[in-house]
Design a protein around this motif. Structure first.
Motif, mmCIF file in Angstrom:
data_model
loop_
_atom_site.group_PDB
_atom_site.id
_atom_site.type_symbol
_atom_site.label_atom_id
_atom_site.label_comp_id
_atom_site.label_asym_id
_atom_site.label_seq_id
_atom_site.Cartn_x
_atom_site.Cartn_y
_atom_site.Cartn_z
ATOM 1 N N PHE A 1 101.216 -16.846 -111.767
ATOM 2 C CA PHE A 1 101.556 -15.759 -112.689
ATOM 3 C C PHE A 1 102.492 -14.759 -112.020
ATOM 4 N N PHE A 2 102.244 -14.464 -110.745
ATOM 5 C CA PHE A 2 103.157 -13.575 -110.031
ATOM 6 C C PHE A 2 104.556 -14.174 -109.999
ATOM 7 N N MET A 3 104.646 -15.455 -109.700
ATOM 8 C CA MET A 3 105.941 -16.120 -109.621
ATOM 9 C C MET A 3 106.690 -16.054 -110.954
ATOM 10 N N SER A 4 105.959 -16.181 -112.061
ATOM 11 C CA SER A 4 106.624 -16.210 -113.364
ATOM 12 C C SER A 4 107.046 -14.826 -113.824
ATOM 13 N N GLY A 5 106.496 -13.763 -113.187
ATOM 14 C CA GLY A 5 106.752 -12.429 -113.710
ATOM 15 C C GLY A 5 107.444 -11.443 -112.803
ATOM 16 N N PHE A 6 107.516 -11.700 -111.466
ATOM 17 C CA PHE A 6 108.086 -10.666 -110.610
ATOM 18 C C PHE A 6 109.590 -10.558 -110.845
ATOM 19 N N LEU A 7 110.081 -9.316 -110.748
ATOM 20 C CA LEU A 7 111.458 -9.046 -111.151
ATOM 21 C C LEU A 7 112.374 -8.689 -109.991
#
Length: 223
Positions: free
Chosen positions: A136-142
């Motif tokens: 989830f972190f990978m899919s959302g960090f900007l």
């Protein structure tokens, strides 16, 4: 008719035995009926027009496809608070890596709910809930400003389970491609779990987005 009963009827009519046999080799549990992902997404989209949050609370999946559809239905909810409440329970029930990785594409309009879900999963003792934290972190960090705390979590992670460590390697490899120096500094410490360090390097070396000379240099960082 209950949501689960209605979904059973739909899924049983769409079963593909060859696809079931193939998929069950990749996903050991739960039992698979053999319905492909694009079809499951369409079923969820059709059901979402009339399914309420209360229906999803009562829905207890048994088959792999039921978990997938429930996940998609939660992801389609427009209300962040209701979505978060359902997601926080769903991540505890996830039955395999495929459901985890599909559900990790969930989006919230308000970032505070994403952060709450990350915090919950980071402290979990469940394999797929902990894996969800990394995917989830990978899919959302900007941007790079978010990475320091996350990379410290990677260094401090003691979970020795396969699907957690594979997720860590996957996300660190992605960070290397997007923010090379941050990931490189981590790899250069050689303080990551041996499996995670070496699998991360392997994944980076498999990427078409990294120059061959860089891939060759990374071999010197293997443990």
């Amino acid at each position: 008719m209950r949501l689960q009963d209605e979904l059973h009827e739909i899924l049983y009519d769409l079963r593909d035995e060859k696809f079931k046999i193939f998929s069950q080799k990749l996903i050991s549990q739960p039992e698979i009926l053999g319905v492909k992902t694009p079809i499951l997404k369409k079923i969820a989209k059709d059901l979402a027009r009339r399914v309420k949050s209360e229906d999803l609370v009562k829905f207890k999946p048994f088959f792999h496809e039921e978990f997938a559809v429930k996940g998609y239905l939660i992801m389609l909810l427009k209300d962040d608070e209701a979505k978060f409440q359902l997601a926080s329970y769903f991540v505890k029930s996830m039955s395999n890596w495929a459901i985890c990785d599909q559900f990790a594409k969930i989006k919230f309009k308000d970032v505070k709910f994403a952060n709450l879900l990350l915090k919950q999963c980071r402290g979990s003792d469940l394999e797929y809930e902990k894996r969800f934290y990394y995917v989830f972190f990978m899919s959302g960090f900007l941007d790079e400003s978010e990475l320091d705390g996350f990379l410290r979590d990677c260094l401090n992670e003691k979970d020795d389970r396969y699907y957690v460590k594979m997720a860590m390697a996957w996300v660190i490899a992605e960070i290397f491609i997007k923010f090379r120096q941050s990931a490189l500094r981590l790899l250069e410490t050689k303080k990551l779990d041996k499996f995670v360090q070496n699998k991360t390097i392997s994944k980076i070396r498999d990427s078409f987005r990294v120059e061959k000379c860089v891939k060759d240099e990374l071999l010197g960082l293997k443990i």
